[in-house]
Design a protein around this motif. Structure first.
Motif, PDB file in Angstrom:
ATOM      1  N   SER A  51       0.868  -1.168   0.000  1.00 28.47           N
ATOM      2  CA  SER A  51       0.000   0.000   0.000  1.00 28.47           C
ATOM      3  C   SER A  51       0.913   1.230   0.000  1.00 28.47           C
ATOM      4  N   ILE A  52       0.707   2.118  -0.928  1.00 26.97           N
ATOM      5  CA  ILE A  52       1.601   3.274  -1.065  1.00 26.97           C
ATOM      6  C   ILE A  52       0.908   4.520  -0.525  1.00 26.97           C
ATOM      7  N   PRO A  53       1.435   5.119   0.561  1.00 26.36           N
ATOM      8  CA  PRO A  53       0.799   6.323   1.108  1.00 26.36           C
ATOM      9  C   PRO A  53       0.868   7.488   0.114  1.00 26.36           C
ATOM     10  N   SER A  54      -0.013   8.456   0.283  1.00 22.75           N
ATOM     11  CA  SER A  54      -0.133   9.513  -0.728  1.00 22.75           C
ATOM     12  C   SER A  54       1.177  10.270  -0.940  1.00 22.75           C
ATOM     13  N   GLU A  55       1.880  10.600   0.174  1.00 23.54           N
ATOM     14  CA  GLU A  55       3.118  11.371  -0.007  1.00 23.54           C
ATOM     15  C   GLU A  55       4.162  10.568  -0.756  1.00 23.54           C
ATOM     16  N   THR A  56       4.228   9.281  -0.462  1.00 18.60           N
ATOM     17  CA  THR A  56       5.182   8.421  -1.163  1.00 18.60           C
ATOM     18  C   THR A  56       4.845   8.356  -2.647  1.00 18.60           C
ATOM     19  N   MET A  57       3.531   8.323  -2.942  1.00 16.33           N
ATOM     20  CA  MET A  57       3.116   8.313  -4.355  1.00 16.33           C
ATOM     21  C   MET A  57       3.746   9.483  -5.099  1.00 16.33           C
ATOM     22  N   LEU A  58       3.796  10.633  -4.430  1.00 18.29           N
ATOM     23  CA  LEU A  58       4.344  11.816  -5.088  1.00 18.29           C
ATOM     24  C   LEU A  58       5.855  11.698  -5.286  1.00 18.29           C
ATOM     25  N   GLU A  59       6.498  10.812  -4.504  1.00 20.12           N
ATOM     26  CA  GLU A  59       7.961  10.696  -4.580  1.00 20.12           C
ATOM     27  C   GLU A  59       8.434   9.611  -5.531  1.00 20.12           C
ATOM     28  N   LEU A  60       7.615   8.612  -5.751  1.00 18.97           N
ATOM     29  CA  LEU A  60       8.070   7.455  -6.547  1.00 18.97           C
ATOM     30  C   LEU A  60       8.012   7.756  -8.042  1.00 18.97           C
ATOM     31  N   ILE A  61       8.837   8.710  -8.479  1.00 19.70           N
ATOM     32  CA  ILE A  61       8.736   9.138  -9.871  1.00 19.70           C
ATOM     33  C   ILE A  61       9.932   8.689 -10.698  1.00 19.70           C
ATOM     34  N   SER A  62      10.657   7.672 -10.212  1.00 21.23           N
ATOM     35  CA  SER A  62      11.736   7.102 -11.034  1.00 21.23           C
ATOM     36  C   SER A  62      11.863   5.627 -10.700  1.00 21.23           C
ATOM     37  N   MET A  63      12.465   4.887 -11.621  1.00 22.57           N
ATOM     38  CA  MET A  63      12.712   3.465 -11.399  1.00 22.57           C
ATOM     39  C   MET A  63      13.492   3.270 -10.102  1.00 22.57           C
ATOM     40  N   GLU A  64      14.479   4.163  -9.881  1.00 20.07           N
ATOM     41  CA  GLU A  64      15.339   4.051  -8.712  1.00 20.07           C
ATOM     42  C   GLU A  64      14.517   4.150  -7.425  1.00 20.07           C
ATOM     43  N   GLU A  65      13.667   5.174  -7.353  1.00 16.68           N
ATOM     44  CA  GLU A  65      12.850   5.358  -6.153  1.00 16.68           C
ATOM     45  C   GLU A  65      11.901   4.175  -5.965  1.00 16.68           C
ATOM     46  N   ILE A  66      11.362   3.701  -7.056  1.00 15.80           N
ATOM     47  CA  ILE A  66      10.384   2.609  -6.956  1.00 15.80           C
ATOM     48  C   ILE A  66      11.042   1.330  -6.452  1.00 15.80           C
ATOM     49  N   THR A  67      12.181   0.976  -7.056  1.00 19.24           N
ATOM     50  CA  THR A  67      12.829  -0.275  -6.630  1.00 19.24           C
ATOM     51  C   THR A  67      13.330  -0.151  -5.192  1.00 19.24           C
ATOM     52  N   ALA A  68      13.779   1.052  -4.810  1.00 17.05           N
ATOM     53  CA  ALA A  68      14.235   1.236  -3.425  1.00 17.05           C
ATOM     54  C   ALA A  68      13.063   1.039  -2.460  1.00 17.05           C
ATOM     55  N   PHE A  69      11.921   1.618  -2.814  1.00 17.28           N
ATOM     56  CA  PHE A  69      10.722   1.504  -1.966  1.00 17.28           C
ATOM     57  C   PHE A  69      10.277   0.047  -1.843  1.00 17.28           C
ATOM     58  N   LEU A  70      10.257  -0.632  -2.978  1.00 11.35           N
ATOM     59  CA  LEU A  70       9.825  -2.035  -2.945  1.00 11.35           C
ATOM     60  C   LEU A  70      10.877  -2.884  -2.234  1.00 11.35           C
ATOM     61  N   GLY A  71      12.146  -2.514  -2.367  1.00 10.13           N
ATOM     62  CA  GLY A  71      13.233  -3.239  -1.699  1.00 10.13           C
ATOM     63  C   GLY A  71      13.094  -3.163  -0.183  1.00 10.13           C
ATOM     64  N   ARG A  72      12.532  -2.077   0.307  1.00  5.31           N
ATOM     65  CA  ARG A  72      12.298  -1.955   1.758  1.00  5.31           C
ATOM     66  C   ARG A  72      11.006  -2.655   2.147  1.00  5.31           C
ATOM     67  N   GLY A  73      10.464  -3.446   1.241  1.00  7.80           N
ATOM     68  CA  GLY A  73       9.227  -4.170   1.539  1.00  7.80           C
ATOM     69  C   GLY A  73       8.030  -3.248   1.538  1.00  7.80           C
ATOM     70  N   GLY A  74       8.156  -2.149   0.821  1.00 11.69           N
ATOM     71  CA  GLY A  74       7.015  -1.255   0.691  1.00 11.69           C
ATOM     72  C   GLY A  74       6.838  -0.348   1.885  1.00 11.69           C
ATOM     73  N   SER A  75       7.906  -0.134   2.666  1.00  7.43           N
ATOM     74  CA  SER A  75       7.748   0.788   3.785  1.00  7.43           C
ATOM     75  C   SER A  75       8.474   2.092   3.471  1.00  7.43           C
TER      76      SER A  75
END
Lengths: 79, 594
Positions: A51-75
């Motif tokens: 589940s991606i919180p709204s503020e995080t949604m605004l930040e995940l604007i690159s492959m790098e940010e996305i894989t990092a976020f998912l790498g932390r198990g979505g936290s």
């Protein structure tokens, strides 16, 4: 994981996965506009069961940010 | 309908995007949609494409910027009209219509609140009227979208004026009532349908705050399905015949083994679920859907249940036809189609056995085969949610048709007792009434144009609007035909258009419902058209035949009646030479408007 993200992007943006660079971001990928971004976020949630919180949604604007976020198990990192 | 998970909604969106790129490579019939809403629905188009593909339509969807519903509809020069849509989908959320009330309920009480409701609903109704006028061919789908909350949730009493709930409900009621302003305005009651799942699951706060979207993807997908089922119903893309399995479908257990008293069917427990499914089937029967049986059984065992089991809701008289034997069900269904003179694409097959279902899906792909739930208690609600029998409304003609199918069976048994066909036909005391189309018959006439496939010489799919225009055109006669006989009134079951220009009258359309075929009514009808052509001063009557995959039976209609083949698909009758004889046993009434 990057490949899985590319597959999701490929479905959402309607471009072949091979054409999505490893360092894709909203600036460089044409179909990654605001509407595409919302769809991508929802598709990532469905694919990775996170589940991606709204503020995080605004930040995940690159492959790098996305894989990092998912790498932390979505936290989201505590700052 | 079952609820749609986020994963499923994403898959549907992906499929919809692929359909958008495919440019309709399956060559489905197309329709252009314009969507106007009070909030952001930019994610809707691919989901609409996906829902419509499943009902056999390829749609093009144009979304106008949100928040300009009335502006777009009132301005003839707007983007909306530039797209010439076939269908306009309106999605006004009640929270947007009543924005000041939701913003500050305390400042919106009494007269001001009433005023707000009146102004907003009147403005919407006026813009819709202007839309229907500016797009005389288009259908408008108006979504009734509730709010999922009252303006002041912390006031609990639903009647408290400060809570604002009554005003929300009044607006929704007004929207529902707007259906009466035109046959081309279809009300899509999302508010009602989304209640069954709980409207909260169709909303995502992030999508609202980040993108002004009031519906999330599952919500948009479910709304697309709902619009699709209304579209199907409006265009008559619905099924007419149910083929039923018996053991473990109409009742629990196998009658051939358990015997009459051993099957599960009654007022208790799971037996009640079987009964309730039968009640749903009986309701369909009452509205003109035909019930038939294809069962592998000893006919005597099975029919004994219909005739003697106290728990049966369905009786033998409700069955239009049955095949109870040991042959494969694909053959049985083909035979039923032949017996009822209806195309296989009108059929729905209900069977608890997945193997039989698969057999029919492969062997008779035209037949719709719903995935009947394994658990009998889930079946009544599953069946109620099937969209294949849905229609927008029920007319008196529909109810009359249901009646008349039952009468047809009595008539058929009489046919076998009369010694010859002429004797049989004479015994029917048939009377036909041919009448110029008028406001009261336009709807039924258009419905017949949309639905009739077999006895239809040119298969012109005229809509209500087309017919209004035709009826007003000079030199044109638009007729309906109604049939009565000693068993009752079949209502309007025929339709024709005759266009006269100089010395030639052309039969542009001629169709009859299959219920009245084989009784020489077509000859009487043709006789009236020929006399009318003569009245209008014509020397020639020209008949057209446009072949389709379903109207083979009328390929020789004109040549068999003395018309000479002319150019491709045209047949000519010289009124100075010969006139086809009209059947003596049918009395004909012609009511012509001045």
């Amino acid at each position: 994981m990057r490949e899985r993200v590319k597959r999701v992007m490929s479905d959402v943006f309607g471009v072949p996965a091979e054409e999505i660079p490893d360092d894709a971001d909203a600036e460089t990928l044409e179909s990654w506009d605001s509407l595409g971004h919302m769809s991508l976020m929802l598709a990532l949630e469905a694919e990775f069961n996170v589940s991606i919180p709204s503020e995080t949604m605004l930040e995940l604007i690159s492959m790098e940010e996305i894989t990092a976020f998912l790498g932390r198990g979505g936290s989201t990192p505590q700052s | 309908m079952t609820s749609i998970t986020p994963q499923e909604a994403i898959r549907r969106r992906t499929r919809g995007l692929a359909l958008q790129r495919s440019k309709n490579d399956r060559a489905l019939p197309e329709a252009a949609f314009a969507v106007l809403s009070t909030f952001n629905v930019e994610l809707l188009p691919p989901l609409l494409l996906d829902s419509f593909e499943r009902i056999g339509r390829h749609v093009h969807v144009h979304v106008s910027g949100f928040g300009q519903i009335s502006e777009q509809m009132l301005d003839p020069a707007s983007e909306l009209y530039a797209h010439r849509p076939d269908c306009v989908l309106l999605i006004p959320a009640v929270e947007d219509l009543l924005a000041p009330l939701f913003a500050r309920p305390a400042h919106m009480t009494g007269e001001a609140a009433n005023q707000l409701v009146e102004t907003q609903t009147a403005a919407l109704q006026q813009s819709i009227a202007s839309l229907l006028q500016n797009l005389p061919e288009a259908t408008c789908y108006l979504t009734v979208m509730g709010s999922g909350r009252a303006p002041a949730e912390f006031i609990l009493s639903p009647g408290a004026s400060y809570r604002g709930q009554a005003l929300v409900e009044r607006v929704l009621a007004r929207l529902r009532d707007m259906g009466s302003i035109s046959a081309r305005l279809v009300i899509v009651d999302w508010d009602w349908h989304s209640r069954a799942w709980g409207s909260a699951q169709f909303h995502d706060d992030r999508m609202w705050y980040l993108a002004r979207m009031r519906l999330n993807l599952p919500g948009l997908a479910a709304l697309s399905d709902l619009v699709g089922s209304h579209y199907s119903a409006f265009h008559g893309l619905t099924r007419k015949v149910v083929v039923l399995d018996l053991d473990n479908t109409l009742w629990g257990g196998v009658v051939g083994e358990a015997g009459l008293s051993g099957i599960d069917l009654g007022e208790d427990g799971i037996g009640l679920a079987f009964q309730d499914l039968q009640r749903e089937l009986l309701n369909l029967h009452d509205t003109g859907v035909l019930l038939t049986v294809a069962s592998k059984n000893n006919a005597a065992d099975a029919l004994e249940v219909f005739d003697h089991h106290a728990g049966m809701i369905l009786k033998r008289e409700h069955l239009a036809a049955f095949r109870i034997n040991w042959q494969d069900k694909a053959s049985s269904i083909r035979e039923l189609a032949q017996e009822l003179n209806l195309g296989l694409e009108s059929f729905v097959f209900l069977d608890d056995n997945p193997v039989e279902r698969e057999w029919i899906r492969q062997g008779v792909p035209e037949v719709l085969v719903p995935e009947l739930p394994a658990d009998p208690v889930s079946r009544p609600s599953f069946f109620r949610a099937l969209s294949c029998f849905q229609r927008i409304t029920l007319t008196d003609a529909d109810l009359q048709r249901a009646q008349s199918y039952a009468i047809t069976k009595v008539r058929d048994s009489l046919r076998s007792s009369a010694s010859s066909l002429p004797e049989f036909l004479a015994s029917l005391d048939q009377e036909i009434t041919i009448e110029a189309v008028h406001d009261g018959s336009l709807g039924r006439a258009a419905q017949m144009c949309q639905r009739t496939n077999q006895f239809n010489l040119t298969t012109q799919r005229y809509t209500v609007t087309d017919l209004e225009q035709l009826a007003g055109a000079s030199g044109t006669d638009v007729y309906t035909l109604a049939v009565k006989d000693k068993f009752g009134d079949s209502g309007i079951t025929g339709f024709a258009v005759l266009r006269t220009n100089g010395e030639t009258s052309t039969i542009d359309s001629l169709l009859l419902s299959c219920r009245v075929l084989g009784r020489q009514i077509e000859d009487a009808f043709l006789g009236v058209l020929v006399s009318r052509a003569r009245e209008r001063g014509a020397r020639y009557v020209v008949g057209r035949y446009v072949p389709t995959s379903k109207n083979q039976q009328v390929a020789a209609f004109y040549p068999e009646r003395g018309f000479e083949p002319d150019t491709q698909g045209l047949f000519r009758l010289d009124l100075e030479r010969e006139i086809p004889p009209t059947p003596a046993h049918i009395s004909v009434k012609v009511k012509s408007h001045a």
